[in-house]
Design an enzyme around this catalytic site. Structure first.
Site, short mmCIF file in Angstrom:
data_model
loop_
_atom_site.label_atom_id
_atom_site.label_comp_id
_atom_site.label_asym_id
_atom_site.label_seq_id
_atom_site.Cartn_x
_atom_site.Cartn_y
_atom_site.Cartn_z
CD GLU A 145 -19.52 -1.87 5.99
OE1 GLU A 145 -19.91 -1.25 4.98
OE2 GLU A 145 -18.32 -2.00 6.30
CB THR B 108 -17.68 -6.60 5.57
OG1 THR B 108 -17.28 -7.35 6.72
CG2 THR B 108 -18.10 -5.20 5.98
CE1 TYR B 109 -17.85 -13.67 0.20
CE2 TYR B 109 -15.91 -12.67 -0.79
CZ TYR B 109 -16.77 -13.75 -0.66
OH TYR B 109 -16.56 -14.88 -1.39
NE ARG C 101 -9.29 -3.87 -6.74
CZ ARG C 101 -8.31 -2.98 -6.66
NH1 ARG C 101 -7.83 -2.44 -7.77
NH2 ARG C 101 -7.82 -2.61 -5.48
CB ALA D 196 -15.95 -3.39 -8.79
CG HIS E 98 -9.72 3.18 -5.10
ND1 HIS E 98 -8.59 2.54 -5.56
CD2 HIS E 98 -10.27 2.35 -4.18
CE1 HIS E 98 -8.47 1.38 -4.94
NE2 HIS E 98 -9.48 1.23 -4.10
#
Ligand code: FAD
Length: 288
Positions: free
Chosen positions: A17, A48-49, A107, A126, A150
Site C-alpha cells: 500500500e 490510498t484516498y 466509508r 461502506a 472497528h
C-alpha cells in the site's frame, strides 16, 4: 485484471500500500519509491484516498501510473464519507478511463470541519458504497476488515455481523486493519468463517519503525500491543536505528508466522518506504 482471481492460486498474494504525497510535495517522490518497489514484484499495489475526496486527483494519477506505466495490477481506495453519488461516479469513471479494475470501497472517517449529519448524507456505511459500485459497474471490490473490531464498535460479534452484510452486497476480497498479535487474527478468522464469510482475506501488516509512529497508530485504530512489542518500545525507544531494526524483525516474524498459517495474502503498509519493505521481503524469503 480482477485481483480476486489472484487468490485462486496456491501461494499467498503479496501486495503493497502506498499513499499520494501531500499536495505541496512533488508527485515524483512516490514514483522514485515505486521504481524500487516494483523490483520486489508485488502481485498488486494499492493507493490510498483522502476521506472526502481530498487529493483525489493524485490517487487516480498514481493508480494509473502503477497500472499503465509499471504494469502492476492496482487497487484504488475510495471513500464515500462527505460524497454524493455524483462525486463517486466521477471517480469511478475516471478510474475506468485509466484502465483500473479494482476498488477498495470504504466509508472513511469524518474530515475536520464536518459533522456526522453532513458527512453521512448520502452514504452512511461502506456497504452503501459497495451496493452502488456493484449495481453500476463491473469493478472487483475489496473492503476493510477489523480483527480487533472497528474503533467505533465495542462488540466484535456485531462488527462481524456488519462485515457479513458488507460482503453479501458484493465484496470480492477483504484487507485487514493492521494488528500486532497474530493470535487475534486467528481467532477472528474462526469467527468470520462461522459467520459464513468465505471471501479471501489479505492481512494488513505495518512495520513499526519508531516509537512515535506506533503511539499514533494505536491511538487511531486501537491495535493491542503485545508484551514482546512493548519490550521493544521500552528498550529501543530512544535508539532510532535499533528500534527500526527491531521493528523490521518484528514485522518479518509476524509475516512468517501468518504465511505458515496459510493466510490468503499479505498486504504491507509501506508508508512510502522501500528499503524497509525490501528487508522484510528478503527476511521472509519472498524475494531473492
Ligand atoms: P464500515 O464498514 O462502514 O464500518 C464503519 C463502522 O460502522 C464500524 O464500526 C461498523 O461496525 C459500523 N457499521 C457498519 N454497518 C453498520 C450498520 N448497518 N449499522 C450500524 N453500524 C454499522 N481511510 C481513508 O480515508 N482512506 C483510505 O485510503 C483508507 N484505506 C484503508 C485501508 C484499509 C485496509 C483499512 C482497514 C482502512 C482504511 N481506511 C482508509 C480507514 C477507514 O476509512 C476507516 O477505518 C473508517 O472508519 C471505516 O471504514 P469502513 O469502510 O471499514 O466502514
Amino acid at each position: 485484471m480482477h485481483i480476486s482471481n489472484l487468490f485462486n492460486r496456491k501461494k499467498a498474494v503479496i501486495s503493497f500500500e502506498i499513499f499520494p504525497p501531500k499536495p505541496d510535495y512533488p508527485i515524483e517522490t512516490i514514483y522514485k519509491t515505486l521504481e524500487k518497489l516494483k523490483d520486489l514484484s508485488p502481485d498488486f499495489i494499492s493507493v490510498t484516498y483522502g476521506a472526502g475526496g481530498s487529493n483525489r486527483e493524485r490517487t487516480v494519477e498514481i493508480a494509473s501510473t502503477v497500472k499503465n506505466k509499471y504494469d502492476i495490477e492496482c487497487l484504488s481506495h475510495l471513500t464515500c464519507v462527505c460524497s454524493s453519488q455524483a462525486d463517486i461516479d466521477i471517480v469511478l469513471d475516471d478510474l475506468k478511463r485509466n484502465n483500473i479494475e479494482n476498488v477498495l470501497a470504504l466509508r472513511g472517517d469524518i474530515p475536520q470541519g464536518y459533522d456526522a449529519n453532513e458527512a453521512f448524507m448520502e452514504y452512511q456505511y461502506a456497504a452503501n458504497l459497495i451496493s452502488h459500485i456493484k449495481a453500476k459497474t463491473d469493478f472487483c471490490i475489496a473492503a476493510a476488515a477489523y480483527p480487533e473490531g472497528h474503533i467505533e464498535s465495542n462488540d466484535l460479534d456485531k462488527d462481524i455481523e456488519y462485515l457479513k452484510q458488507k460482503v453479501d452486497v458484493g465484496v470480492d476480497f477483504l484487507i485487514t486493519q493492521l494488528f500486532f498479535d497474530n493470535a487475534l487474527f486467528y481467532s477472528f478468522r474462526e469467527k468470520v468463517l462461522k459467520a459464513d464469510i468465505t471471501v479471501p482475506i489479505s492481512i494488513g501488516i505495518m512495520p513499526v519503525l519508531n516509537v512515535n509512529q506506533i503511539k499514533r497508530i494505536t491511538t487511531l485504530c486501537g491495535a493491542a500491543i503485545p508484551t514482546k512489542l512493548a519490550h521493544i518500545m521500552a528498550k529501543y525507544g530512544d535508539h532510532k536505528d535499533d528500534f527500526e531494526k527491531a521493528g523490521i524483525e518484528y514485522a518479518s516474524s509476524q509475516v512468517e508466522d501468518l504465511l505458515h498459517n496459510n493466510v490468503d495474502g499479505i498486504h504491507l503498509y509501506t508508508m512510502n518506504k522501500s528499503k524497509q519493505i525490501k528487508q522484510i521481503m528478503h527476511h521472509c524469503g519472498l524475494v531473492t
